[in-house]
Design a protein around this motif. Sequence first.
Motif, PDB file in Angstrom:
ATOM      1  N   ALA A 207       0.829  -1.209   0.000  1.00 46.62           N
ATOM      2  CA  ALA A 207       0.000   0.000   0.000  1.00 46.62           C
ATOM      3  C   ALA A 207       0.860   1.254   0.000  1.00 46.62           C
ATOM      4  O   ALA A 207       0.587   2.223  -0.721  1.00 46.62           O
ATOM      5  CB  ALA A 207      -0.930  -0.008   1.209  1.00 46.62           C
ATOM      6  N   ARG A 208       1.921   1.259   0.788  1.00 50.67           N
ATOM      7  CA  ARG A 208       2.796   2.430   0.870  1.00 50.67           C
ATOM      8  C   ARG A 208       3.581   2.633  -0.425  1.00 50.67           C
ATOM      9  O   ARG A 208       3.753   3.773  -0.887  1.00 50.67           O
ATOM     10  CB  ARG A 208       3.724   2.287   2.078  1.00 50.67           C
ATOM     11  CG  ARG A 208       3.001   2.499   3.409  1.00 50.67           C
ATOM     12  CD  ARG A 208       3.784   1.919   4.591  1.00 50.67           C
ATOM     13  NE  ARG A 208       3.121   2.193   5.868  1.00 50.67           N
ATOM     14  CZ  ARG A 208       2.049   1.506   6.305  1.00 50.67           C
ATOM     15  NH1 ARG A 208       1.528   0.532   5.561  1.00 50.67           N
ATOM     16  NH2 ARG A 208       1.492   1.816   7.466  1.00 50.67           N
ATOM     17  N   LEU A 209       4.052   1.538  -1.000  1.00 48.04           N
ATOM     18  CA  LEU A 209       4.785   1.649  -2.258  1.00 48.04           C
ATOM     19  C   LEU A 209       3.880   2.167  -3.370  1.00 48.04           C
ATOM     20  O   LEU A 209       4.290   3.019  -4.172  1.00 48.04           O
ATOM     21  CB  LEU A 209       5.378   0.297  -2.633  1.00 48.04           C
ATOM     22  CG  LEU A 209       6.258   0.253  -3.886  1.00 48.04           C
ATOM     23  CD1 LEU A 209       7.403   1.256  -3.809  1.00 48.04           C
ATOM     24  CD2 LEU A 209       6.796  -1.163  -4.108  1.00 48.04           C
ATOM     25  N   ASP A 210       2.648   1.706  -3.412  1.00 48.05           N
ATOM     26  CA  ASP A 210       1.706   2.194  -4.433  1.00 48.05           C
ATOM     27  C   ASP A 210       1.451   3.690  -4.270  1.00 48.05           C
ATOM     28  O   ASP A 210       1.370   4.428  -5.270  1.00 48.05           O
ATOM     29  CB  ASP A 210       0.383   1.423  -4.343  1.00 48.05           C
ATOM     30  CG  ASP A 210       0.469   0.040  -4.973  1.00 48.05           C
ATOM     31  OD1 ASP A 210       1.443  -0.208  -5.730  1.00 48.05           O
ATOM     32  OD2 ASP A 210      -0.420  -0.786  -4.711  1.00 48.05           O
ATOM     33  N   LEU A 211       1.294   4.148  -3.037  1.00 44.32           N
ATOM     34  CA  LEU A 211       1.090   5.578  -2.803  1.00 44.32           C
ATOM     35  C   LEU A 211       2.281   6.387  -3.294  1.00 44.32           C
ATOM     36  O   LEU A 211       2.120   7.434  -3.939  1.00 44.32           O
ATOM     37  CB  LEU A 211       0.865   5.840  -1.315  1.00 44.32           C
ATOM     38  CG  LEU A 211      -0.491   5.444  -0.731  1.00 44.32           C
ATOM     39  CD1 LEU A 211      -0.457   5.527   0.786  1.00 44.32           C
ATOM     40  CD2 LEU A 211      -1.604   6.339  -1.284  1.00 44.32           C
ATOM     41  N   LEU A 212       3.487   5.908  -3.010  1.00 44.80           N
ATOM     42  CA  LEU A 212       4.687   6.641  -3.405  1.00 44.80           C
ATOM     43  C   LEU A 212       4.912   6.616  -4.907  1.00 44.80           C
ATOM     44  O   LEU A 212       5.453   7.570  -5.469  1.00 44.80           O
ATOM     45  CB  LEU A 212       5.902   6.061  -2.674  1.00 44.80           C
ATOM     46  CG  LEU A 212       5.931   6.335  -1.162  1.00 44.80           C
ATOM     47  CD1 LEU A 212       7.031   5.518  -0.495  1.00 44.80           C
ATOM     48  CD2 LEU A 212       6.136   7.825  -0.881  1.00 44.80           C
ATOM     49  N   ARG A 213       4.496   5.564  -5.575  1.00 42.74           N
ATOM     50  CA  ARG A 213       4.620   5.528  -7.043  1.00 42.74           C
ATOM     51  C   ARG A 213       3.823   6.651  -7.684  1.00 42.74           C
ATOM     52  O   ARG A 213       4.172   7.138  -8.756  1.00 42.74           O
ATOM     53  CB  ARG A 213       4.145   4.175  -7.573  1.00 42.74           C
ATOM     54  CG  ARG A 213       5.141   3.038  -7.365  1.00 42.74           C
ATOM     55  CD  ARG A 213       4.545   1.714  -7.764  1.00 42.74           C
ATOM     56  NE  ARG A 213       5.510   0.616  -7.640  1.00 42.74           N
ATOM     57  CZ  ARG A 213       5.183  -0.617  -7.294  1.00 42.74           C
ATOM     58  NH1 ARG A 213       3.909  -0.927  -7.017  1.00 42.74           N
ATOM     59  NH2 ARG A 213       6.122  -1.546  -7.214  1.00 42.74           N
TER      60      ARG A 213
END
Length: 225
Positions: free
Chosen positions: A158-164
């Motif tokens: 979830a965090r990686l998707d937000l940062l992408r």
Amino acid sequence: MIAGGDGFRGAWILAVDDGSGRLRLAHHADATAFVARPRVDSLILDIPIGLPDRGPRECDIAARRLAGPRRASVFPAPTRTLLAAPSYAEANRMHRDREGKGISRQVFNIVPLVRAVDDAITPELQTVVREGHPELSFARLAGAPLTSAKHSRAGHAARLDLLRGVFPDIDDAIAVFARPAARTDILDACALLWTARRVIEGSAVVLPHSDPPRDARGLRMEIVV
């Protein structure tokens, strides 16, 4: 240039935007050097800046409220007297004598980094070097506190998707980063870089409010989001 930094094994993982919009990851072992002589327009660190003589800071109370289900990730800032404690046992005793309760091992483990930043920071430098918190950055980026812990598979995804969404080249930056580091620390540094961008844009929020209290050294006790 702007940057966000997260502590990792006594050093720092820095996420940096050199002004081109390109994300770069770096490792820095000496907090004193880059805090005392910041070569950036905004640097957000996941470390307490401005330490109370006793009791909790208002900004930590406000941060826990804002973090919602992730409130346990907001550790209370150590009191200034704990910077001189030579061991966890002594720090625990000092805190219990002064506050009526002990401190967690997690809080004591960050004391060396807190001390290093405190040695380097001044009230004047706080125009550039400021305290943030990754979970609050992620909550602001998502529009609500995240429900999954960052160490879980779902939480990491979830965090990686937000940062992408704000750093399209984040996967490339992680792939070429040569230093060993926990994946959570890398993402936390990137979240704080996003907060540094908000500071430059003038959209960051200050906890507990726009006129935060100051500690014995004149440092503002605040968290920017």
